[in-house]
Design a protein around this motif. Sequence first.
Motif, PDB file in Angstrom:
ATOM      1  N   LEU A   1       0.825  -1.200   0.000  1.00 33.06           N
ATOM      2  CA  LEU A   1       0.000   0.000   0.000  1.00 33.06           C
ATOM      3  C   LEU A   1       0.862   1.254   0.000  1.00 33.06           C
ATOM      4  CD1 LEU A   1      -2.711   1.355   0.042  1.00 33.06           C
ATOM      5  CD2 LEU A   1      -2.808   1.041   2.529  1.00 33.06           C
ATOM      6  N   ILE A   2       1.940   1.245   0.761  1.00 31.54           N
ATOM      7  CA  ILE A   2       2.846   2.404   0.766  1.00 31.54           C
ATOM      8  C   ILE A   2       3.385   2.638  -0.638  1.00 31.54           C
ATOM      9  CG2 ILE A   2       5.049   3.278   1.620  1.00 31.54           C
ATOM     10  CD1 ILE A   2       4.506   1.747   4.223  1.00 31.54           C
ATOM     11  N   GLU A   3       3.795   1.566  -1.285  1.00 29.39           N
ATOM     12  CA  GLU A   3       4.325   1.678  -2.644  1.00 29.39           C
ATOM     13  C   GLU A   3       3.259   2.216  -3.603  1.00 29.39           C
ATOM     14  OE1 GLU A   3       6.859  -1.098  -5.788  1.00 29.39           O
ATOM     15  OE2 GLU A   3       6.070  -1.947  -3.924  1.00 29.39           O
ATOM     16  N   SER A   4       2.048   1.727  -3.465  1.00 29.69           N
ATOM     17  CA  SER A   4       0.962   2.175  -4.339  1.00 29.69           C
ATOM     18  C   SER A   4       0.695   3.666  -4.163  1.00 29.69           C
ATOM     19  CB  SER A   4      -0.311   1.377  -4.038  1.00 29.69           C
ATOM     20  OG  SER A   4      -1.403   1.860  -4.776  1.00 29.69           O
TER      21      SER A   4
ATOM     22  N   TYR B   1      11.315   5.949  -5.181  1.00 27.91           N
ATOM     23  CA  TYR B   1      11.722   5.409  -3.882  1.00 27.91           C
ATOM     24  C   TYR B   1      12.502   4.124  -4.101  1.00 27.91           C
ATOM     25  CZ  TYR B   1       7.550   2.860  -5.215  1.00 27.91           C
ATOM     26  OH  TYR B   1       6.648   2.132  -5.932  1.00 27.91           O
ATOM     27  N   ASP B   2      13.191   3.715  -3.045  1.00 30.73           N
ATOM     28  CA  ASP B   2      13.874   2.420  -3.062  1.00 30.73           C
ATOM     29  C   ASP B   2      13.378   1.605  -1.876  1.00 30.73           C
ATOM     30  OD1 ASP B   2      15.199   3.401  -0.792  1.00 30.73           O
ATOM     31  OD2 ASP B   2      16.944   4.062  -1.952  1.00 30.73           O
ATOM     32  N   GLN B   3      13.925   0.418  -1.702  1.00 32.89           N
ATOM     33  CA  GLN B   3      13.461  -0.470  -0.640  1.00 32.89           C
ATOM     34  C   GLN B   3      13.760   0.090   0.745  1.00 32.89           C
ATOM     35  OE1 GLN B   3      11.515  -3.231  -0.999  1.00 32.89           O
ATOM     36  NE2 GLN B   3      11.439  -2.476  -3.121  1.00 32.89           N
ATOM     37  N   ASP B   4      14.838   0.844   0.875  1.00 31.22           N
ATOM     38  CA  ASP B   4      15.129   1.467   2.173  1.00 31.22           C
ATOM     39  C   ASP B   4      14.051   2.490   2.527  1.00 31.22           C
ATOM     40  OD1 ASP B   4      17.392  -0.025   2.516  1.00 31.22           O
ATOM     41  OD2 ASP B   4      18.772   1.531   1.777  1.00 31.22           O
ATOM     42  N   ASP B   5      13.599   3.244   1.520  1.00 33.09           N
ATOM     43  CA  ASP B   5      12.527   4.215   1.752  1.00 33.09           C
ATOM     44  C   ASP B   5      11.259   3.515   2.234  1.00 33.09           C
ATOM     45  OD1 ASP B   5      13.997   6.471   0.921  1.00 33.09           O
ATOM     46  OD2 ASP B   5      13.551   6.039  -1.180  1.00 33.09           O
TER      47      ASP B   5
ATOM     48  N   ALA C   1      10.965   0.605   3.712  1.00 34.38           N
ATOM     49  CA  ALA C   1      11.146   0.054   5.051  1.00 34.38           C
ATOM     50  C   ALA C   1      11.042   1.145   6.110  1.00 34.38           C
ATOM     51  CB  ALA C   1      12.497  -0.662   5.140  1.00 34.38           C
ATOM     52  N   ALA C   2      11.638   2.298   5.851  1.00 34.53           N
ATOM     53  CA  ALA C   2      11.610   3.392   6.812  1.00 34.53           C
ATOM     54  C   ALA C   2      10.181   3.932   6.968  1.00 34.53           C
ATOM     55  CB  ALA C   2      12.554   4.511   6.359  1.00 34.53           C
ATOM     56  N   CYS C   3       9.484   4.062   5.855  1.00 37.91           N
ATOM     57  CA  CYS C   3       8.096   4.545   5.919  1.00 37.91           C
ATOM     58  C   CYS C   3       7.211   3.562   6.676  1.00 37.91           C
ATOM     59  CB  CYS C   3       7.555   4.761   4.512  1.00 37.91           C
ATOM     60  SG  CYS C   3       8.161   6.261   3.704  1.00 37.91           S
ATOM     61  N   LEU C   4       7.445   2.281   6.478  1.00 34.50           N
ATOM     62  CA  LEU C   4       6.636   1.272   7.159  1.00 34.50           C
ATOM     63  C   LEU C   4       6.866   1.331   8.669  1.00 34.50           C
ATOM     64  CD1 LEU C   4       4.648  -1.071   6.908  1.00 34.50           C
ATOM     65  CD2 LEU C   4       6.611  -2.606   6.626  1.00 34.50           C
ATOM     66  N   THR C   5       8.115   1.483   9.085  1.00 39.46           N
ATOM     67  CA  THR C   5       8.413   1.592  10.512  1.00 39.46           C
ATOM     68  C   THR C   5       7.731   2.821  11.120  1.00 39.46           C
ATOM     69  OG1 THR C   5      10.547   0.478  10.239  1.00 39.46           O
ATOM     70  CG2 THR C   5      10.266   1.851  12.205  1.00 39.46           C
ATOM     71  N   TRP C   6       7.857   3.958  10.409  1.00 33.37           N
ATOM     72  CA  TRP C   6       7.218   5.193  10.885  1.00 33.37           C
ATOM     73  C   TRP C   6       5.695   5.027  10.956  1.00 33.37           C
ATOM     74  CZ3 TRP C   6       3.624   8.048   8.152  1.00 33.37           C
ATOM     75  CH2 TRP C   6       3.231   9.267   8.736  1.00 33.37           C
ATOM     76  N   LEU C   7       5.137   4.425   9.915  1.00 34.00           N
ATOM     77  CA  LEU C   7       3.686   4.271   9.843  1.00 34.00           C
ATOM     78  C   LEU C   7       3.157   3.449  11.009  1.00 34.00           C
ATOM     79  CD1 LEU C   7       0.891   4.301   8.485  1.00 34.00           C
ATOM     80  CD2 LEU C   7       1.667   2.392   7.055  1.00 34.00           C
ATOM     81  N   ARG C   8       3.757   2.325  11.269  1.00 30.46           N
ATOM     82  CA  ARG C   8       3.248   1.450  12.323  1.00 30.46           C
ATOM     83  C   ARG C   8       3.346   2.108  13.696  1.00 30.46           C
ATOM     84  NH1 ARG C   8       5.581  -4.366   9.982  1.00 30.46           N
ATOM     85  NH2 ARG C   8       3.852  -4.679   8.504  1.00 30.46           N
ATOM     86  N   GLN C   9       4.423   2.784  13.940  1.00 31.89           N
ATOM     87  CA  GLN C   9       4.556   3.444  15.237  1.00 31.89           C
ATOM     88  C   GLN C   9       3.573   4.597  15.372  1.00 31.89           C
ATOM     89  OE1 GLN C   9       6.515   2.350  17.863  1.00 31.89           O
ATOM     90  NE2 GLN C   9       5.149   3.791  18.892  1.00 31.89           N
ATOM     91  N   THR C  10       3.392   5.354  14.307  1.00 28.35           N
ATOM     92  CA  THR C  10       2.443   6.473  14.339  1.00 28.35           C
ATOM     93  C   THR C  10       1.028   5.963  14.601  1.00 28.35           C
ATOM     94  OG1 THR C  10       3.826   7.746  12.819  1.00 28.35           O
ATOM     95  CG2 THR C  10       1.517   8.419  13.040  1.00 28.35           C
ATOM     96  N   ALA C  11       0.657   4.863  13.952  1.00 28.33           N
ATOM     97  CA  ALA C  11      -0.681   4.295  14.150  1.00 28.33           C
ATOM     98  C   ALA C  11      -0.880   3.849  15.590  1.00 28.33           C
ATOM     99  CB  ALA C  11      -0.901   3.121  13.197  1.00 28.33           C
ATOM    100  N   VAL C  12       0.163   3.251  16.179  1.00 24.55           N
ATOM    101  CA  VAL C  12       0.078   2.820  17.577  1.00 24.55           C
ATOM    102  C   VAL C  12      -0.028   4.027  18.499  1.00 24.55           C
ATOM    103  CG1 VAL C  12       1.326   1.718  19.464  1.00 24.55           C
ATOM    104  CG2 VAL C  12       1.260   0.628  17.216  1.00 24.55           C
TER     105      VAL C  12
END
Length: 376
Positions: A324-327, A336-340, A342-353
Motif C-alpha cells: 500500500l505504501i508503494e501504491s 523510492y527504493d526499498q530502504d525508503d 522500510a523506513a516509511c513502514l516503521t514510521w507508519l506502524r509506530q504512528t498508528a500505535v
Amino acid sequence: MRDDIIIEDTTLRDGEQAPGVAFDQETKSHILDALIGAGVRWVEVGIPAMGGAELEFLKAAVHRQDEATLVVWNRGVRADVEFSLDLGYRAVHIGLPASSLHLDKSVGKGRDWLLTAAEELVEYAKDRGAFVSISAEDIARTELDFLVEYAQTVAAAGADRLRLSDTIGILGPEEYARRVHEVVTHADIDVQCHAHNDFGLGFANTLAGLKAGARYFHVTVNGVGERAGMTDLAQAVVALKRLYGVDLGIDTTRLTSLSGLVAAACRQPTVPWQPIVGANVFAHESGIHVNAMLKDSSTFEPFPPEEVGGERRYVLGKHSGRALIESILTSRSRTYDQDDLAACLTWLRQTAVDRAGAVASDELVAHFDRRRSLAI
C-alpha cells in the motif's frame, strides 16, 4: 423456497419503536420515499390510532398506495381497524397475542376470546374489501397445536396472511422453521416471518422460515427496532440474492444511502462493521490483504462495493504492509527504493500505535518528503 417471496419493510412502525427513536412527519416521508425508490413494494407505515403527527403522516401517505402496498398496524380492536379503513387504507394488520402468557398478562383474556375476536375482526375487514394480515404474537411460547388451531381459524375467516412473531427473539432457526412448517402444512394461509434479534438470530430465523414455506418476511433498515432490533433489510436482500439466487427486485445500489438516511433519523451512526453497508465492509488495512486486493479485488471482497452503493478504501495503519505504501507513493509520482519503503513502514506502524488509529495518505507522503529532504 417459494418463487413468490415478498419483502416488507417495517422501519416506519417496528423500527420506530426502538427506545428513544421518534420520526417526525417529514422524516417518515423521506424514509418512505427512499424505500419505494429502492424498490420496496410492501411497507408497514405506522399506527393510525396514535393520532397526532403519526396520523398526519398516514393521511398524506394514503395517496401513495398505487406505488406500494402500504400496511397500517392496529390493535385487536374493531375501532382501530374501522378507523384505518375509513382513512382509505386497503391493507391492515391486526396485532393479537397467541401465547397464554401474553393473553393473560398483556390483554387479560383467554384463548376462546382470542379465537372469537380474531375471527370477527378478520371478517369485518374482509367485508370491507381489505387485505388482512393478522398476528400470532409470541409464537415461541405458544403451544404448537393451539398455534395451528388459531391459524386455521383466521384462515377460515378469510385472512390473507398470518404473521408469526418471535416477539422476544428466543427461538432458534430449527424451532422457528418447525412452527412455520406446521402452520403452512395445516392451514390454507400465507405466512409472514417476523423475527426479533435478541440472540442475533433474526435473519437466521427468517431464512429458516422462508425455507419452511413462508411467503412474506419483515425487515427494517439497519435492523433497527425494539430491544436488539430485527432482521436487517440490506443483509436479507443481498444474502438472498447472492447466496440463494432469490432476487427481490430491490435496487441494491441504494442500500448504503438508505442506511445512512435511517441512521441519521435515529441519531445513531451505523457501526463500521455493519454487514453490507458499514464503512469497514470494503475497507482494507492488513498488508497481506491489500497486496492481494491491488491485484484482484475478489480476493478479499465477496462482492464489489458498487453493488450496494459502497466505496472501497485502503487504510494506512498498524497492520499495513509495503504494497500500500508503494501504491500511494507511485500514485503521487514519488520515486523510492526499498530502504525508503522500510523506513516509511516503521514510521507508519509506530504512528498508528501512538494515535491508536489510522494515518492519512497525505501524512505518509509528507513524511516521505521530509525524510528525502533531510537526506539531501
